[in-house]
Design a protein around this motif. Structure first.
Motif, short mmCIF file in Angstrom:
data_model
loop_
_atom_site.label_atom_id
_atom_site.label_comp_id
_atom_site.label_asym_id
_atom_site.label_seq_id
_atom_site.Cartn_x
_atom_site.Cartn_y
_atom_site.Cartn_z
N LEU A 17 0.86 -1.32 -0.17
CA LEU A 17 -0.10 -0.08 0.00
C LEU A 17 0.77 1.25 0.14
CD1 LEU A 17 -2.72 -1.05 2.54
CD2 LEU A 17 -3.06 -0.76 0.14
N ARG A 18 2.10 1.29 0.66
CA ARG A 18 2.90 2.35 0.59
C ARG A 18 3.61 2.71 -0.63
NH1 ARG A 18 5.90 1.03 6.49
NH2 ARG A 18 4.26 1.69 7.74
N LYS A 19 3.53 1.76 -1.30
CA LYS A 19 4.20 1.97 -2.89
C LYS A 19 2.92 2.07 -3.90
CE LYS A 19 7.99 -1.40 -1.82
NZ LYS A 19 8.46 -2.79 -2.15
N LEU A 20 1.91 1.73 -3.54
CA LEU A 20 0.83 1.64 -4.39
C LEU A 20 0.17 2.93 -4.87
CD1 LEU A 20 -1.44 -0.15 -5.97
CD2 LEU A 20 -2.83 0.13 -3.81
N THR A 21 0.17 3.45 -6.18
CA THR A 21 -0.88 4.39 -6.56
C THR A 21 -2.19 3.85 -7.56
OG1 THR A 21 1.36 5.97 -6.89
CG2 THR A 21 -0.76 6.57 -7.99
N ILE A 22 -3.02 4.39 -7.00
CA ILE A 22 -4.40 3.92 -7.57
C ILE A 22 -5.41 4.91 -7.96
CG2 ILE A 22 -5.50 3.43 -5.24
CD1 ILE A 22 -6.81 0.91 -6.48
N ASP A 23 -6.14 4.66 -9.06
CA ASP A 23 -7.39 5.71 -9.52
C ASP A 23 -8.02 4.85 -10.36
OD1 ASP A 23 -8.90 7.79 -10.37
OD2 ASP A 23 -7.16 9.00 -11.01
N GLY A 24 -9.16 4.64 -9.72
CA GLY A 24 -10.10 3.75 -10.50
C GLY A 24 -11.56 3.82 -9.73
N THR A 25 -12.54 3.69 -10.77
CA THR A 25 -13.93 3.64 -10.42
C THR A 25 -14.59 2.18 -10.86
OG1 THR A 25 -14.02 6.08 -10.68
CG2 THR A 25 -16.28 4.80 -10.93
N ILE A 26 -15.41 1.66 -10.07
CA ILE A 26 -16.19 0.69 -10.45
C ILE A 26 -17.71 0.96 -10.03
CG2 ILE A 26 -15.80 -0.53 -8.03
CD1 ILE A 26 -16.15 -3.38 -9.69
N LYS A 27 -18.66 0.53 -11.11
CA LYS A 27 -19.83 0.84 -10.95
C LYS A 27 -20.56 -0.36 -11.12
CE LYS A 27 -19.37 5.17 -13.58
NZ LYS A 27 -19.70 5.94 -14.58
N VAL A 28 -21.77 -0.77 -10.12
CA VAL A 28 -22.52 -1.73 -10.13
C VAL A 28 -23.83 -1.39 -10.25
CG1 VAL A 28 -22.99 -4.10 -8.72
CG2 VAL A 28 -20.80 -2.93 -8.58
N GLY A 29 -24.57 -2.19 -11.29
CA GLY A 29 -26.05 -1.69 -11.60
C GLY A 29 -26.99 -2.37 -10.43
N LYS A 30 -26.67 -3.50 -10.01
CA LYS A 30 -27.59 -3.94 -8.64
C LYS A 30 -26.71 -5.24 -8.08
CE LYS A 30 -30.71 -6.66 -11.48
NZ LYS A 30 -32.19 -6.98 -11.92
N ALA A 31 -26.92 -5.46 -6.82
CA ALA A 31 -26.18 -6.47 -6.08
C ALA A 31 -27.17 -6.92 -5.16
CB ALA A 31 -25.18 -6.00 -5.75
N SER A 32 -26.89 -8.26 -4.79
CA SER A 32 -27.52 -8.84 -3.63
C SER A 32 -26.31 -9.56 -2.70
CB SER A 32 -28.60 -10.00 -4.15
OG SER A 32 -29.47 -9.25 -4.85
N PHE A 33 -26.55 -9.03 -1.47
CA PHE A 33 -25.50 -9.75 -0.60
C PHE A 33 -26.52 -9.85 0.78
CE2 PHE A 33 -22.77 -8.79 2.93
CZ PHE A 33 -21.96 -10.01 2.87
N ASP A 34 -26.59 -10.99 1.28
CA ASP A 34 -27.48 -11.44 2.53
C ASP A 34 -28.65 -10.62 2.25
OD1 ASP A 34 -28.03 -12.45 4.85
OD2 ASP A 34 -26.94 -11.15 5.95
N LYS A 35 -29.25 -9.81 3.07
CA LYS A 35 -30.47 -9.02 2.87
C LYS A 35 -30.54 -7.65 2.27
CE LYS A 35 -32.27 -11.20 7.03
NZ LYS A 35 -32.71 -11.25 8.42
N LEU A 36 -29.22 -7.29 2.00
CA LEU A 36 -28.96 -6.00 1.02
C LEU A 36 -29.04 -6.09 -0.59
CD1 LEU A 36 -25.86 -4.83 3.16
CD2 LEU A 36 -28.18 -4.36 3.61
N LYS A 37 -29.98 -5.37 -0.72
CA LYS A 37 -29.90 -5.14 -2.27
C LYS A 37 -29.67 -3.76 -2.84
CE LYS A 37 -33.52 -8.99 -2.44
NZ LYS A 37 -32.48 -9.97 -2.75
N PRO A 38 -28.51 -3.24 -2.80
CA PRO A 38 -28.04 -2.03 -3.48
C PRO A 38 -28.22 -2.06 -4.78
CG PRO A 38 -26.26 -3.10 -2.60
CD PRO A 38 -27.26 -4.05 -2.19
N GLN A 39 -28.60 -0.62 -5.29
CA GLN A 39 -28.45 -0.44 -6.75
C GLN A 39 -27.72 0.54 -7.07
OE1 GLN A 39 -32.32 -0.58 -8.48
NE2 GLN A 39 -33.09 -2.52 -7.69
#
Length: 780
Positions: free
Chosen positions: A497-519
């Motif tokens: 992590l001390r050496k790392l440079t990061i710049d990124g975006t991830i988009k998820v239309g919809k997801a299900s995890f346990d009782k969570l259903k984020p969009q």
């Protein structure tokens, strides 16, 4: 006729004279008589000692010379072993062709040849003096003679050479500078008669050994070659076999066989119609495979040595591998491609590439530039749909139990790859990855692998994480939940992590995890040199949009964390049900938090927790506890009455609940805690000590008469009174005291004074038990 007879008589006379002369030479000349003169001349020219045991001449049927037991001494300062020694040397030439300026040489025979090549620690070789002597002689040659012999093949135009016969030879290369020793033993080399423009056979075999690392091999080469007067040559029917073993190779033994039906080099253009290489490898102790056996074939290969351009119409590789790490103990690997390589332009192309490994098939094309320097590679890869679960099982990769056994059965991918070796940059373009019902698209890149610079922009249409989680198993009601390590260490790749440079975006239309259903999930991560920030992390969930800003700092000795959120219209009941599996609290409102902490363990997280939190809920309830009903029951018992059973929901309603706290070093201090219920007003104060897992809280409930709600007419006579509730002790099971005695003593009638103590204690116990049940529901 008389003239012809005269000529014939003259010829017969000449032949008679030659025969008599040869007989006189054989009878009177012994070449051993000149041995001292020959060895003396060699000593004068080279400084070396030449020894020859016997020398002999013969004139019939060829002029020839035979040497036996000849040797040339080594250079001064090197080993005592002769530089070269030979048991037998024989070479001859036909006499009559010499009269017409033609040279027909017999087979050159060298039996028992031993050549000793050495280099000392200073880099000097034991043949340097011989080369120097030759250079000095060449320097004194007439320059005009060099001009007359610009093409040395013209000098040999009339050469017919009977061949070479070397048997039981030995060559040793001892390099003291690199501490390396190479030995060729049992060296046999034979060739057929050599004539310009005609194919002749060549056979070579030997046993070789190399030290440091120790490598042994035995090889045999058979071929037919043709040499033209202009220097062009061709090879056909080349067969090479080689078996190698030793500690210097990673396998126990490797055997290769090469078959080259024809080989041509004309005008510096190389042509190979076909080439086949068979290989058979036996793995060693530390080698991951038991055997590798297969063939590499090359078809229609051409190469121009002037332009350094090479093409192969087809390259095919097929291998069968075995070993414990291979599914079912064996597997087949296949590769098929064509090739176009231009070394001057520094380009290489594999336009038709297909790779097959087990049930995985990939095809595409590869283009590379600057291949001899800082290579730049462009590739397009397509992986056909396959059953990933079956492939992983074949590879003996144990998958965890998953709720959906049909998961991981559909996998396919296509993407472009750009690799630049100069700056260690890898880009993945136009990624299209399909896994079951999920589809991932986008681009990604990483450069400077030692200090990774990662960038990505990815989109995932949907994913049901529950499919890939272990199935939920029903537990008996009394079965205690397994206890995890309460103070587990959070392992982080700090150095990376001390050496790392990061710049990124991830988009998820919809997801299900346990009782969570984020969009509509969006997560953007940026950071460098040990500082990472996720901003924003947002999702549509719980009928609102949740917005979070999170950070991680590993630049110091202890990792630091930060979280900020500001969410409106949050249904707190749904949140608790999803995360804590509890719906003891309901209501909709605002939640704000700005929290920091640090540490590697949960205990450190609690101790270093700092920040603020604010909750403002409207129209909610505390479920499982009806304070109004408890007070009504208390009043009834004091009056000697019993209330009828009611279907009223066991909950305490509120129209407003506000909590504003400050956290310092893990201790939560209340700035404000207030609630408004239909018949009461609640205010609280106190602290929660998270490191010690204790609380000390006082909640004061003021009765307010109301015409509506849970209190209604039953509380008019209690209007203005305050009920104190004390919570103190362990956070998971606090001691709760409800001071109903003071309340009832104010309103009780004199005639029921004797029953007051009994009723108060009974009601108090009932209320305290219900409050404890509420606290358990929140799973502190």
């Amino acid at each position: 006729m008389k003239a012809f007879g005269l000529i014939l008589k003259i010829l017969l006379g000449l032949i008679t004279i030659v025969v008599i002369a040869i007989g006189v030479v054989i009878a009177t000349v012994d070449p051993n008589d000149y041995r001292d003169e020959i060895t003396g001349l060699v000593k004068k020219e080279t400084g070396r000692d030449l020894t020859v045991e016997t020398m002999s001449l013969s004139f019939f049927p060829h002029l020839s010379i035979d040497l036996e037991s000849a040797s040339l001494s080594n250079a001064p300062g090197f080993s005592d072993s002769p530089f070269v020694s030979i048991d037998k040397v024989q070479v001859g030439a036909a006499i009559l062709p010499l009269l017409s300026q033609k040279l027909e040489v017999d087979t050159l025979t060298l039996h028992g040849l031993s050549l000793n090549l050495e280099r000392n620690k200073d880099g000097q070789s034991n043949w340097d003096d011989l080369v120097k002597a030759k250079d000095e002689n060449d320097h004194h040659e007439d320059k005009k003679d060099d001009e007359e012999h610009s093409n040395p093949m013209d000098k040999l135009a009339a050469l017919n050479f009977g061949g070479i016969d070397i048997q039981n030879g030995k060559v040793v290369w001892d390099d003291q500078q690199s501490q390396q020793k190479v030995t060729l033993e049992n060296l046999d080399f034979t060739s057929g008669a050599i004539t310009f423009g005609e194919f002749f056979s060549i056979a070579l075999s030997a046993d070789s050994s190399v030290s440091q690392p120790q490598i042994n091999s035995n090889f045999a080469i058979n071929l037919e070659a043709k040499l033209e007067k202009d220097g062009q040559y061709a090879i056909r029917n080349l067969h090479v076999s080689n078996t190698t073993s030793g500690q210097g190779i990673p396998v126990k033994q490797a055997t290769t066989k090469i078959d080259l039906p024809s080989f041509a080099l004309e005008n510096n253009t190389l042509s190979l119609p076909s080439l086949a290489v068979d290989y058979d490898i036996i793995g060693g102790k530390d080698f991951p495979l038991d055997t590798i056996k297969g063939q590499l074939t090359l078809s229609e290969f051409t190469g121009n040595l002037d332009t350094q351009a090479f093409k192969a119409n087809q390259i095919v590789l097929n291998s069968d591998v075995t070993g414990e790490t291979i599914p079912n103990g064996k597997a087949t690997i296949g590769l098929n491609t064509s090739a176009d390589i231009d070394l001057k332009a520094q380009t290489a192309k594999l336009p038709k590439l297909t790779v097959k490994v087990l049930d995985l098939t990939a095809n595409g094309d590869v283009h590379a530039s600057q291949i001899t320097g800082d290579a730049l590679v462009n590739a397009n890869i397509n992986i056909a749909q396959t059953n990933l679960r079956a492939l992983l099982n074949q590879l003996k990769i144990t998958l965890p139990e998953m709720a959906d056994k049909s998961s991981l059965t559909k996998f396919a991918a296509s993407f472009g790859v750009v690799f630049a070796s100069k700056n260690q940059a890898l880009k993945v373009n136009d990624l299209k990855l399909a896994l079951d019902d999920s589809s991932l698209t986008g681009n990604a890149a990483v450069s400077q692998f030692s200090t990774p610079n990662i960038r990505y922009d990815l989109t995932l249409n949907q994913i049901d994480v529950n499919r890939y989680l272990p199935p939920k198993k029903e537990q008996p009601a009394n079965t205690p939940e397994p206890q995890a390590d309460a103070d587990a260490k959070i392992e982080l790749p700090v150095e990376l992590l001390r050496k790392l440079t990061i710049d990124g975006t991830i988009k998820v239309g919809k997801a299900s995890f346990d009782k969570l259903k984020p969009q509509n999930i969006v997560m953007t991560t940026k950071g460098s040199k040990g500082k990472l920030q996720v901003n924003p992390l947002k999702a549509d969930i719980f009928k609102t949009q949740v917005l979070v800003n999170a950070g991680l700092d590993v630049t110091g000795k202890m990792p630091k964390y930060s979280v900020k959120t500001n969410t409106n219209n949050l249904p707190i009941g749904e949140v608790l049900l999803a995360f804590a599996d509890s719906d003891k609290l309901s209501g909709t409102g605002t939640m704000k938090a700005d929290i920091t902490t640090a540490g590697e363990r949960v205990s450190e997280f609690k101790k270093n927790l700092n920040g603020t939190a604010y909750v403002d809920l409207k129209d909610g309830a505390i479920k499982g506890f009806n304070l109004a009903q408890s007070i009504r029951e208390a009043k009834a018992k004091l009056s000697g009455k019993t209330l009828p059973k009611t279907d009223e929901i066991p909950q305490t309603d509120f129209s407003s609940l506000v909590a504003d706290v400050t956290i310092k070093n893990g201790v939560v201090n209340t700035n404000r805690l207030s609630a408004q219920a239909p018949f009461m007003r609640v205010n609280g104060s106190g602290t929660v000590d998270l490191p010690k897992e204790t609380l000390d809280y006082l909640v004061k409930t003021k009765i307010v008469a109301s015409d509506k709600g849970q209190g209604s007419e039953d509380f008019k006579d209690l209007d203005g009174l305050t009920i104190p509730v004390k919570l103190k002790g362990a956070l998971t099971s606090p001691g709760i005291s409800l001071d109903l005695e003071s309340l009832m003593s104010q309103k009780a009638q004199a005639e029921i004074e004797k029953k007051k103590d009994e009723v108060v204690k009974d009601v108090q116990k009932n209320v305290e038990d219900k409050l404890k049940d509420v606290f358990k529901g929140f799973k502190f």
